[in-house]
Structures are given as structure tokens and as C-alpha cells.
Write a protein that holds these residues in place. Structure first.
Motif, PDB file in Angstrom:
ATOM      1  N   ILE A   7       0.847  -1.180   0.000  1.00 21.67           N
ATOM      2  CA  ILE A   7       0.000   0.000   0.000  1.00 21.67           C
ATOM      3  C   ILE A   7       0.887   1.237   0.000  1.00 21.67           C
ATOM      4  O   ILE A   7       1.779   1.371   0.840  1.00 21.67           O
ATOM      5  CB  ILE A   7      -0.934   0.042   1.233  1.00 21.67           C
ATOM      6  CG1 ILE A   7      -1.794  -1.219   1.304  1.00 21.67           C
ATOM      7  CG2 ILE A   7      -1.804   1.287   1.204  1.00 21.67           C
ATOM      8  CD1 ILE A   7      -2.776  -1.364   0.176  1.00 21.67           C
ATOM      9  N   ASN A   9       2.313   4.715   0.785  1.00 26.35           N
ATOM     10  CA  ASN A   9       2.204   5.583   1.955  1.00 26.35           C
ATOM     11  C   ASN A   9       1.733   6.986   1.611  1.00 26.35           C
ATOM     12  O   ASN A   9       1.368   7.752   2.500  1.00 26.35           O
ATOM     13  CB  ASN A   9       3.558   5.674   2.670  1.00 26.35           C
ATOM     14  CG  ASN A   9       3.877   4.437   3.472  1.00 26.35           C
ATOM     15  OD1 ASN A   9       4.098   3.367   2.919  1.00 26.35           O
ATOM     16  ND2 ASN A   9       3.891   4.574   4.786  1.00 26.35           N
ATOM     17  N   VAL A  12      -2.231   6.033  -0.355  1.00 29.44           N
ATOM     18  CA  VAL A  12      -2.888   4.924   0.348  1.00 29.44           C
ATOM     19  C   VAL A  12      -3.702   4.063  -0.624  1.00 29.44           C
ATOM     20  O   VAL A  12      -4.831   3.676  -0.326  1.00 29.44           O
ATOM     21  CB  VAL A  12      -3.768   5.414   1.517  1.00 29.44           C
ATOM     22  CG1 VAL A  12      -3.981   4.285   2.516  1.00 29.44           C
ATOM     23  CG2 VAL A  12      -3.156   6.608   2.221  1.00 29.44           C
ATOM     24  N   ARG A  13      -3.128   3.816  -1.799  1.00 32.93           N
ATOM     25  CA  ARG A  13      -3.747   2.937  -2.783  1.00 32.93           C
ATOM     26  C   ARG A  13      -2.805   1.753  -3.028  1.00 32.93           C
ATOM     27  O   ARG A  13      -1.590   1.875  -2.883  1.00 32.93           O
ATOM     28  CB  ARG A  13      -4.006   3.674  -4.101  1.00 32.93           C
ATOM     29  CG  ARG A  13      -4.982   4.829  -3.987  1.00 32.93           C
ATOM     30  CD  ARG A  13      -6.399   4.320  -3.688  1.00 32.93           C
ATOM     31  NE  ARG A  13      -7.321   5.451  -3.599  1.00 32.93           N
ATOM     32  CZ  ARG A  13      -7.607   6.090  -2.477  1.00 32.93           C
ATOM     33  NH1 ARG A  13      -7.041   5.709  -1.341  1.00 32.93           N
ATOM     34  NH2 ARG A  13      -8.468   7.095  -2.471  1.00 32.93           N
ATOM     35  N   CYS A  81      -7.764   9.207   7.222  1.00 30.34           N
ATOM     36  CA  CYS A  81      -6.618   9.022   6.343  1.00 30.34           C
ATOM     37  C   CYS A  81      -5.342   9.094   7.170  1.00 30.34           C
ATOM     38  O   CYS A  81      -5.271   9.831   8.159  1.00 30.34           O
ATOM     39  CB  CYS A  81      -6.596  10.107   5.257  1.00 30.34           C
ATOM     40  SG  CYS A  81      -5.223   9.954   4.078  1.00 30.34           S
ATOM     41  N   ASN A  82      -4.332   8.313   6.786  1.00 30.62           N
ATOM     42  CA  ASN A  82      -3.003   8.441   7.402  1.00 30.62           C
ATOM     43  C   ASN A  82      -1.915   8.486   6.339  1.00 30.62           C
ATOM     44  O   ASN A  82      -0.759   8.174   6.604  1.00 30.62           O
ATOM     45  CB  ASN A  82      -2.740   7.328   8.410  1.00 30.62           C
ATOM     46  CG  ASN A  82      -2.690   5.939   7.781  1.00 30.62           C
ATOM     47  OD1 ASN A  82      -3.123   5.740   6.644  1.00 30.62           O
ATOM     48  ND2 ASN A  82      -2.171   4.971   8.519  1.00 30.62           N
ATOM     49  N   GLY A  83      -2.288   8.877   5.128  1.00 26.59           N
ATOM     50  CA  GLY A  83      -1.319   9.067   4.067  1.00 26.59           C
ATOM     51  C   GLY A  83      -0.813  10.502   4.030  1.00 26.59           C
ATOM     52  O   GLY A  83      -0.946  11.255   5.002  1.00 26.59           O
ATOM     53  N   ASN A  96      -6.589  14.864   2.171  1.00 27.76           N
ATOM     54  CA  ASN A  96      -5.703  13.851   1.614  1.00 27.76           C
ATOM     55  C   ASN A  96      -5.289  14.258   0.205  1.00 27.76           C
ATOM     56  O   ASN A  96      -5.932  15.107  -0.419  1.00 27.76           O
ATOM     57  CB  ASN A  96      -6.356  12.464   1.650  1.00 27.76           C
ATOM     58  CG  ASN A  96      -7.549  12.341   0.728  1.00 27.76           C
ATOM     59  OD1 ASN A  96      -7.430  12.415  -0.500  1.00 27.76           O
ATOM     60  ND2 ASN A  96      -8.727  12.151   1.306  1.00 27.76           N
ATOM     61  N   LYS A 218      -8.879  -3.064  -0.789  1.00 30.47           N
ATOM     62  CA  LYS A 218      -7.561  -3.413  -0.265  1.00 30.47           C
ATOM     63  C   LYS A 218      -7.659  -4.695   0.555  1.00 30.47           C
ATOM     64  O   LYS A 218      -8.565  -4.845   1.370  1.00 30.47           O
ATOM     65  CB  LYS A 218      -7.004  -2.273   0.598  1.00 30.47           C
ATOM     66  CG  LYS A 218      -6.679  -1.014  -0.195  1.00 30.47           C
ATOM     67  CD  LYS A 218      -6.052   0.052   0.669  1.00 30.47           C
ATOM     68  CE  LYS A 218      -7.007   0.595   1.689  1.00 30.47           C
ATOM     69  NZ  LYS A 218      -6.471   1.773   2.402  1.00 30.47           N
ATOM     70  N   ASN A 239      -8.979   5.101   3.072  1.00 28.96           N
ATOM     71  CA  ASN A 239      -7.770   5.915   2.982  1.00 28.96           C
ATOM     72  C   ASN A 239      -6.803   5.683   4.145  1.00 28.96           C
ATOM     73  O   ASN A 239      -6.014   6.568   4.479  1.00 28.96           O
ATOM     74  CB  ASN A 239      -8.145   7.404   2.928  1.00 28.96           C
ATOM     75  CG  ASN A 239      -8.762   7.793   1.596  1.00 28.96           C
ATOM     76  OD1 ASN A 239      -8.430   7.234   0.564  1.00 28.96           O
ATOM     77  ND2 ASN A 239      -9.685   8.742   1.626  1.00 28.96           N
ATOM     78  N   LYS A 241      -3.837   3.172   5.916  1.00 30.26           N
ATOM     79  CA  LYS A 241      -2.880   2.078   5.785  1.00 30.26           C
ATOM     80  C   LYS A 241      -2.558   1.536   7.169  1.00 30.26           C
ATOM     81  O   LYS A 241      -2.088   2.267   8.042  1.00 30.26           O
ATOM     82  CB  LYS A 241      -1.590   2.543   5.096  1.00 30.26           C
ATOM     83  CG  LYS A 241      -0.534   1.439   4.998  1.00 30.26           C
ATOM     84  CD  LYS A 241       0.703   1.886   4.219  1.00 30.26           C
ATOM     85  CE  LYS A 241       1.742   0.775   4.146  1.00 30.26           C
ATOM     86  NZ  LYS A 241       2.919   1.141   3.316  1.00 30.26           N
TER      87      LYS A 241
END
Length: 303
Positions: A7, A9, A12-13, A81-83, A96, A218, A239, A241
Motif C-alpha cells: 500500500i 504511503n 494509500v492505494r 486518512c493516514n497518508g 488527503n 484493499k 484511505n 494504511k
């Protein structure tokens, strides 16, 4: 063997067959699409925050307690989200990177005769999304001449075709009831009934259907709950990871950021269930707590 999926970073895809960069350390899963390494460093005059420049941030800044925030709620699509993010530190406004480049005008298959314009909902009780029939609280798209509205996430983030591990055929996104499909619709994943007025994924060969939120794209996200279907047609952690490790003060081992499952039982802090939520888990001593409970209680660092 358990499937392993890379994934990115940044966005997040999933990493597929496109060029990407990976950290050379064998125990680090930091990877980036090639295009995510070429993102512009700033965005000027962003739709809903034109007064300040949005700056590219690999991580959301630490708060006053020194805690690594990492996870944030996108101000545009309202998904966790964490990207990477584009943000204004002064106003604590973050989006994001996918929402950072949303167009002002789109076309959509469900409303082919008119273009859809981007808008900001003035009230969360006024506009109803035609995709998930949820109320639009953040930004979305609408037809200026018709009573037609879509969430940003419903309009742009749902792939038209997916493959799911529980179905050997590809499933297509259906906006209307499937042809020759009689009886009640029910989701093959959660087994709940649902009305055909909602968008859903359907396999014509197997006559099987599933909620859009029950079909995450995912591999690492295959646990779900009714909470996420109510919140959005998009899986709640679309979104996010999972898998990163952190060092918690006053705890002897690193903890891993994962999605809670039934076996995790209750949070050590609030004693509520951990299933389906974002949690920190120690796989050595089996201690687990909600992400926000541990974050508010102790100082967290990268492991």
C-alpha cells in the motif's frame, strides 16, 4: 499463505504493476508510487481554503502533547486518512492528496445529461446523496438544474469494477436494480438486506450482490460493520494504511496500528469493544486499545 499487498504511503492505494519506490530496509514497508514522489509541494487557492497555501505534509504535525497524530479526518471527503496530506497548519485544515486535486466540474454515468458542479454543503440536513442516500455534510457535487447530489467519495472513489476474495468473478458497480434479479437484495458479506435504490456491486453470473462498503478494494481491510455503511458508501478505512509500528511510553514492546477484530475483545482504557475500530495492539503481550484512547493517554513515537 496469507496474501501480501503493498500500500502506497502517499495516496494509500495498492501498488500494482506501475513503477514504485520501496525502502531498502527489509523490515520497513514504506513504499510510494512513482507519481506520488512527484507531487507539487504546495497548492494555491484551494476550493474551500483559498485564503492560505496548502503545503504537502508526509505526516500530520504532532499535537501539543508531542503525540504523533498520523491519522486525520479529511476536510473534504470526511474519511479517515493516514497518508500524505495537503494542509494549513495555522487553521488545522488538512485534505488527503487525492482530494487535493478534485476538479470543479465532473460528469457522471448516473446523471449523463448534465454536468455536476462542486459545492460545499451549507447544512448537513439539506442535501441527500443519490449514491448512498446519506446526508452530505462536507463537499460534494450537484446538478444546478436538478435535485441531484453526490458525495465526493461516492462520485469519485468507487471503482466501476472490482474483484473480491469471496467471488471468483468480477463484480460491477450497479446504480440501478440488476436485470432479471428477483426477490430481496442481500449482501453476500454481511448478509443484511438492502434496497436496490442504493448503489451496490453485483455479479451477473452468480447473481450475488454486496454493499459498496462491504467490498473494500484493499486486502488488508476486510472487516466491516454497519457503522461504516451508515457513515458512507465508501468503506470507512478506504484511505487508511494499517501495519505501522509505534513505541508507546510506559509499554515495553512496540505496538502495531491495525484494525480491531472480534478476538481483540475490549479496550484496556475505555473497556468498549475493539472490533472494526482503529487500534494499537501489542502482539507479544496481547494488550490492545483504541487508537484514540492510547493516543490521549500516552506519548507515541515511531518505532
Amino acid at each position: 499463505m496469507k496474501s501480501v499487498e503493498l500500500i502506497c504511503n502517499g495516496c494509500v492505494r495498492p501498488i500494482t504493476n506501475v513503477p514504485f519506490y520501496k525502502c531498502s530496509q527489509h523490515n520497513c514497508d514504506f513504499v510510494l508510487h512513482e507519481w506520488c514522489t512527484r507531487l507539487p509541494s504546495q497548492i494555491q487557492n484551494y476550493h474551500d481554503h483559498p485564503e492560505h497555501t496548502l503545503v504537502l505534509l508526509p505526516k500530520i504535525p504532532r499535537d501539543s502533547k508531542g503525540v504523533l497524530i498520523g491519522v486525520f479526518t479529511c476536510s473534504n471527503c470526511l474519511l479517515f486518512c493516514n497518508g500524505f496530506a495537503y494542509g494549513c497548519r495555522q487553521c488545522k485544515y488538512f485534505v488527503n492528496i487525492n482530494c487535493g486535486f478534485i476538479p470543479e466540474v465532473i460528469t457522471h454515468e448516473t446523471h449523463p445529461n448534465h454536468i455536476l458542479l462542486r459545492f460545499k454543503a451549507s447544512s448537513p440536513y439539506t442535501n441527500i446523496c443519490k449514491g448512498c442516500w446519506g446526508r452530505i455534510k462536507g463537499a460534494g457535487f450537484h446538478c444546478a438544474t436538478c435535485d441531484f447530489y453526490l458525495h465526493t467519495s461516492c462520485a469519485l472513489l468507487l471503482p466501476t469494477t472490482i474483484r473480491h476474495k469471496y467471488d471468483k468473478h468480477a463484480l460491477s458497480l450497479r446504480y440501478y436494480p440488476a436485470e432479471n434479479h428477483s426477490g430481496e437484495y442481500f449482501c453476500e458479506i454481511c448478509e443484511d438486506e438492502f434496497g436496490p435504490n442504493l448503489w451496490f456491486y453485483h455479479c451477473s453470473m452468480c447473481a450475488s450482490s454486496m454493499h459498496t462498503a462491504c467490498a473494500p478494494v484493499k486486502l488488508q481491510c476486510d472487516q466491516l460493520s454497519t457503522y461504516f455503511r451508515i457513515k458512507s458508501a465508501i468503506f470507512g478505512y478506504f484511505n487508511v494504511k494499517f501495519g505501522e509500528r509505534y513505541k508507546i511510553e510506559e509499554h515495553p514492546h512496540p505496538v502495531t496500528f491495525v484494525q480491531g477484530i472480534k478476538d481483540d475483545e475490549q479496550c484496556n482504557f475505555c473497556h468498549k469493544e475493539l472490533q472494526y475500530h482503529m487500534i494499537f495492539k501489542c502482539f507479544r503481550c496481547k494488550v490492545a486499545s483504541h487508537f484514540w484512547c492510547w493516543r490521549n493517554a500516552v506519548v507515541i513515537h515511531d518505532a
